[in-house]
Design a protein around this motif. Structure first.
Motif, PDB file in Angstrom:
ATOM      1  N   LEU A  82      -5.370   4.204  27.433  1.00  0.00           N
ATOM      2  CA  LEU A  82      -6.654   3.668  26.711  1.00  0.00           C
ATOM      3  C   LEU A  82      -7.447   4.680  26.154  1.00  0.00           C
ATOM      4  N   SER A  83      -7.743   4.717  24.903  1.00  0.00           N
ATOM      5  CA  SER A  83      -8.717   5.656  24.312  1.00  0.00           C
ATOM      6  C   SER A  83     -10.254   5.081  24.192  1.00  0.00           C
ATOM      7  N   ALA A  84     -11.258   5.910  24.689  1.00  0.00           N
ATOM      8  CA  ALA A  84     -12.513   5.508  24.737  1.00  0.00           C
ATOM      9  C   ALA A  84     -13.105   5.784  23.112  1.00  0.00           C
ATOM     10  N   GLU A  85     -12.550   6.434  22.422  1.00  0.00           N
ATOM     11  CA  GLU A  85     -12.724   6.956  21.066  1.00  0.00           C
ATOM     12  C   GLU A  85     -11.827   6.456  20.105  1.00  0.00           C
ATOM     13  N   ALA A  86     -12.245   5.576  18.963  1.00  0.00           N
ATOM     14  CA  ALA A  86     -11.391   4.870  17.964  1.00  0.00           C
ATOM     15  C   ALA A  86     -10.476   5.894  17.240  1.00  0.00           C
ATOM     16  N   ASN A  87     -11.014   7.188  16.909  1.00  0.00           N
ATOM     17  CA  ASN A  87     -10.023   8.159  16.187  1.00  0.00           C
ATOM     18  C   ASN A  87      -9.244   8.826  17.086  1.00  0.00           C
ATOM     19  N   VAL A  88      -8.938   8.585  18.396  1.00  0.00           N
ATOM     20  CA  VAL A  88      -8.068   9.317  19.222  1.00  0.00           C
ATOM     21  C   VAL A  88      -7.082   8.239  19.653  1.00  0.00           C
ATOM     22  N   ASP A  89      -5.752   8.634  18.883  1.00  0.00           N
ATOM     23  CA  ASP A  89      -4.556   7.807  19.611  1.00  0.00           C
ATOM     24  C   ASP A  89      -4.333   8.189  21.145  1.00  0.00           C
ATOM     25  N   PRO A  90      -4.343   7.205  22.067  1.00  0.00           N
ATOM     26  CA  PRO A  90      -3.857   7.562  23.363  1.00  0.00           C
ATOM     27  C   PRO A  90      -2.692   7.859  23.462  1.00  0.00           C
ATOM     28  N   VAL A  91      -1.578   7.238  22.770  1.00  0.00           N
ATOM     29  CA  VAL A  91      -0.126   7.432  23.487  1.00  0.00           C
ATOM     30  C   VAL A  91       0.190   8.926  22.797  1.00  0.00           C
ATOM     31  N   TRP A 120      -2.627   0.417  26.438  1.00  0.00           N
ATOM     32  CA  TRP A 120      -3.301  -0.592  27.220  1.00  0.00           C
ATOM     33  C   TRP A 120      -3.891  -1.722  26.159  1.00  0.00           C
ATOM     34  N   SER A 121      -3.893  -2.803  26.402  1.00  0.00           N
ATOM     35  CA  SER A 121      -4.583  -3.941  25.733  1.00  0.00           C
ATOM     36  C   SER A 121      -5.122  -4.958  26.803  1.00  0.00           C
ATOM     37  N   GLU A 122      -6.215  -5.502  26.589  1.00  0.00           N
ATOM     38  CA  GLU A 122      -6.845  -6.755  27.243  1.00  0.00           C
ATOM     39  C   GLU A 122      -5.985  -8.126  26.768  1.00  0.00           C
ATOM     40  N   GLU A 123      -5.409  -8.093  25.699  1.00  0.00           N
ATOM     41  CA  GLU A 123      -4.725  -9.410  25.558  1.00  0.00           C
ATOM     42  C   GLU A 123      -3.456  -9.292  26.387  1.00  0.00           C
ATOM     43  N   PRO A 124      -3.069 -10.279  27.253  1.00  0.00           N
ATOM     44  CA  PRO A 124      -1.853 -10.074  28.011  1.00  0.00           C
ATOM     45  C   PRO A 124      -0.546 -10.136  27.048  1.00  0.00           C
ATOM     46  N   ALA A 125      -0.664 -10.666  26.171  1.00  0.00           N
ATOM     47  CA  ALA A 125       0.522 -10.911  25.326  1.00  0.00           C
ATOM     48  C   ALA A 125       0.855  -9.635  24.584  1.00  0.00           C
ATOM     49  N   VAL A 126      -0.105  -8.897  24.075  1.00  0.00           N
ATOM     50  CA  VAL A 126       0.085  -7.695  23.497  1.00  0.00           C
ATOM     51  C   VAL A 126       0.454  -6.794  24.530  1.00  0.00           C
ATOM     52  N   LEU A 127      -0.371  -6.665  25.758  1.00  0.00           N
ATOM     53  CA  LEU A 127       0.057  -5.636  26.642  1.00  0.00           C
ATOM     54  C   LEU A 127       1.568  -5.989  27.244  1.00  0.00           C
ATOM     55  N   VAL A 128       2.027  -7.023  27.407  1.00  0.00           N
ATOM     56  CA  VAL A 128       3.340  -7.476  27.945  1.00  0.00           C
ATOM     57  C   VAL A 128       4.373  -6.950  26.932  1.00  0.00           C
ATOM     58  N   ALA A 129       4.173  -7.200  25.345  1.00  0.00           N
ATOM     59  CA  ALA A 129       4.966  -6.756  24.480  1.00  0.00           C
ATOM     60  C   ALA A 129       5.422  -5.270  24.400  1.00  0.00           C
ATOM     61  N   ASN A 130       3.907  -4.714  24.675  1.00  0.00           N
ATOM     62  CA  ASN A 130       4.022  -2.992  24.669  1.00  0.00           C
ATOM     63  C   ASN A 130       4.658  -2.572  26.004  1.00  0.00           C
ATOM     64  N   ALA A 131       4.431  -3.202  26.933  1.00  0.00           N
ATOM     65  CA  ALA A 131       5.280  -2.710  28.102  1.00  0.00           C
ATOM     66  C   ALA A 131       6.807  -2.843  28.180  1.00  0.00           C
ATOM     67  N   LYS A 171       5.445  -4.634  36.805  1.00  0.00           N
ATOM     68  CA  LYS A 171       4.861  -3.851  37.771  1.00  0.00           C
ATOM     69  C   LYS A 171       3.381  -3.266  36.920  1.00  0.00           C
ATOM     70  N   LEU A 172       3.824  -2.878  35.748  1.00  0.00           N
ATOM     71  CA  LEU A 172       2.579  -2.079  34.878  1.00  0.00           C
ATOM     72  C   LEU A 172       1.624  -3.054  34.467  1.00  0.00           C
ATOM     73  N   THR A 173       1.952  -4.369  34.189  1.00  0.00           N
ATOM     74  CA  THR A 173       1.146  -5.334  33.594  1.00  0.00           C
ATOM     75  C   THR A 173       0.512  -6.338  34.528  1.00  0.00           C
ATOM     76  N   GLY A 174       1.385  -6.465  35.685  1.00  0.00           N
ATOM     77  CA  GLY A 174       0.864  -7.140  36.777  1.00  0.00           C
ATOM     78  C   GLY A 174       1.167  -8.804  36.435  1.00  0.00           C
ATOM     79  N   TRP A 175       1.993  -9.035  35.346  1.00  0.00           N
ATOM     80  CA  TRP A 175       2.361 -10.186  35.086  1.00  0.00           C
ATOM     81  C   TRP A 175       4.081 -10.391  35.356  1.00  0.00           C
TER      82      TRP A 175
END
Length: 389
Positions: A238-247, A275-286, A329-333
């Motif tokens: 996850l990025s703390a700055e909007a202009n930085v792509d974490p991946v 990373w996303s706080e939205e479970p659906a988005v996080l699982v899809a990314n994972a 494992k990554l998402t906890g879901w």
């Protein structure tokens, strides 16, 4: 002992980091035990080493009483007054009782005590040094093998890499340098015991901190790590700055950063997701690299039902279920993956079940609707007929 001995203690303090006072206290304690052993006395004795001259003196403590019954622990008031007129009954008088040959005993004992204290102090220093490195990354040299255990030379001490912490399929060669994760550091009588790992998820996290400046600086944060050592890993950032792509920051220019980590992990594949706080988005990314059509989440059960195109099902699940397992494992879901056809069929079956009319079985308490209609028709027909004469 002499002044040269004290100078030697000063040198030890500078080189080994052991305070001179600590050594002198340990030496006095040892000389006290030596005196008791060699002279078998029950007197209350005290050993004192003069910190300027190195001279060793032995003193006994005597309580001032009116008349002394036990000369080992008591002194009469009269004798005490001869030493110092200020003494009164109940005071403690110290009298020197240093044996004539005690200097030789002191010299022998001093050597043993100092060497022992040096060893103990060195163990303590090493323990404190490496205790602070728990959960950190270190580099060591493979020194020897014993019963599938690998002993790593860290410079001041050896670390243990047991079979359970070795990467499957990785070859270890004598003298080669290897990066390791410090799992735990314990102390025992023989010195610190350091357990290191090549399979711990923390190793992957620390390697990214080294290779990716944005992670080291706190701009990009590693939120979760799932790892099956030697095969495949997933990491969510996850990025703390909007202009930085974490991946992108973790992948690096032309994939150089992540490739450097892959090389250090013997070719282990690494998926980097956002990373996303939205479970659906996080699982899809994972479930990357699989394409996901829809994710239906059950917040209470913490189950995510994932729908993927038919041709993507095997990719989403992965070999022996690895991709789905790592995503969980990554998402906890809990992740339940279905292809589009299976999902549509299940949905249609549920709809069909809801639309089906309710039917009742014939039994003693139930009558079919058709039987009731027939009976009513017969009654109506009889009512319409005229009575015969």
């Amino acid at each position: 002992m002499n002044i040269d001995f004290l100078h030697a203690l000063d040198d030890i303090e500078k080189e080994k980091g052991i305070s001179k006072e600590t050594l002198l206290e340990a030496l006095e304690t040892a000389l006290f035990s030596a005196y008791k052993k060699d002279y078998g006395t029950k007197e209350n004795v005290r050993v004192d080493i003069k910190d300027k001259s190195g001279e060793v003196k032995v003193y006994t403590s005597l309580e001032v009483v009116e008349e002394a019954d036990n000369e080992n622990v008591e002194i009469s008031l009269k004798e005490a007054k001869e030493i110092d007129p200020k003494y009164e009954i109940g005071d403690i008088v110290e009298r020197e009782i240093t044996p004539a040959n005690f200097g030789r005993i002191a010299t022998q004992t001093a050597k043993q005590v100092v060497m022992q204290r040096i060893r103990e102090a060195e163990r303590d220093v090493i323990y404190e040094e490496y205790k602070q490195k728990e959960g950190e990354l270190i580099t060591g040299t493979i020194q020897r093998f014993h019963r599938n255990n690998i002993f790593i030379d860290l410079g001041k001490i050896e670390a243990l890499l047991p079979p359970s912490e070795q990467m499957p399929g990785e070859s270890y060669e004598m003298g080669s340098r290897v990066k390791l994760y410090v799992v735990e550091v314990n102390a025992d009588n023989k010195g610190p015991r350091i357990l290191v790992s090549r399979t711990h998820p923390g190793l992957l996290k620390r390697l990214f901190e080294v290779e990716v400046p944005e992670i080291f600086d706190g701009i990009v944060e590693i939120m979760s790590v799932a790892r099956e050592a030697g095969s495949r890993s997933k990491i969510a950032v996850l990025s703390a700055e909007a202009n930085v792509d974490p991946v992108g920051a973790c992948v690096g220019p032309k994939g150089m950063r992540v490739q450097a980590i892959v090389d250090q992990l013997n070719g282990e594949k690494i998926d980097i997701i956002e990373w996303s706080e939205e479970p659906a988005v996080l699982v899809a990314n994972a479930l990357n690299p699989a394409e996901v059509l829809e994710v239906i989440v059950d917040e209470e059960e913490k189950v995510a039902e994932v729908i993927v195109p038919d041709f993507q099902l095997s990719l989403a699940i992965g070999k022996a279920g690895q991709n789905a397992r790592l995503a969980a494992k990554l998402t906890g879901w809990k992740v339940d993956i279905k292809n589009q056809t299976q999902y549509d069929q299940e949905k249609a079956a549920q709809t069909e079940k809801i639309e089906d009319p309710v039917s009742f079985d014939r039994d003693e308490d139930q009558v079919e609707l058709s039987d009731i209609n027939i009976e009513e028709a017969i009654i109506e027909e009889n009512q319409d007929k005229e009575p015969e004469v």
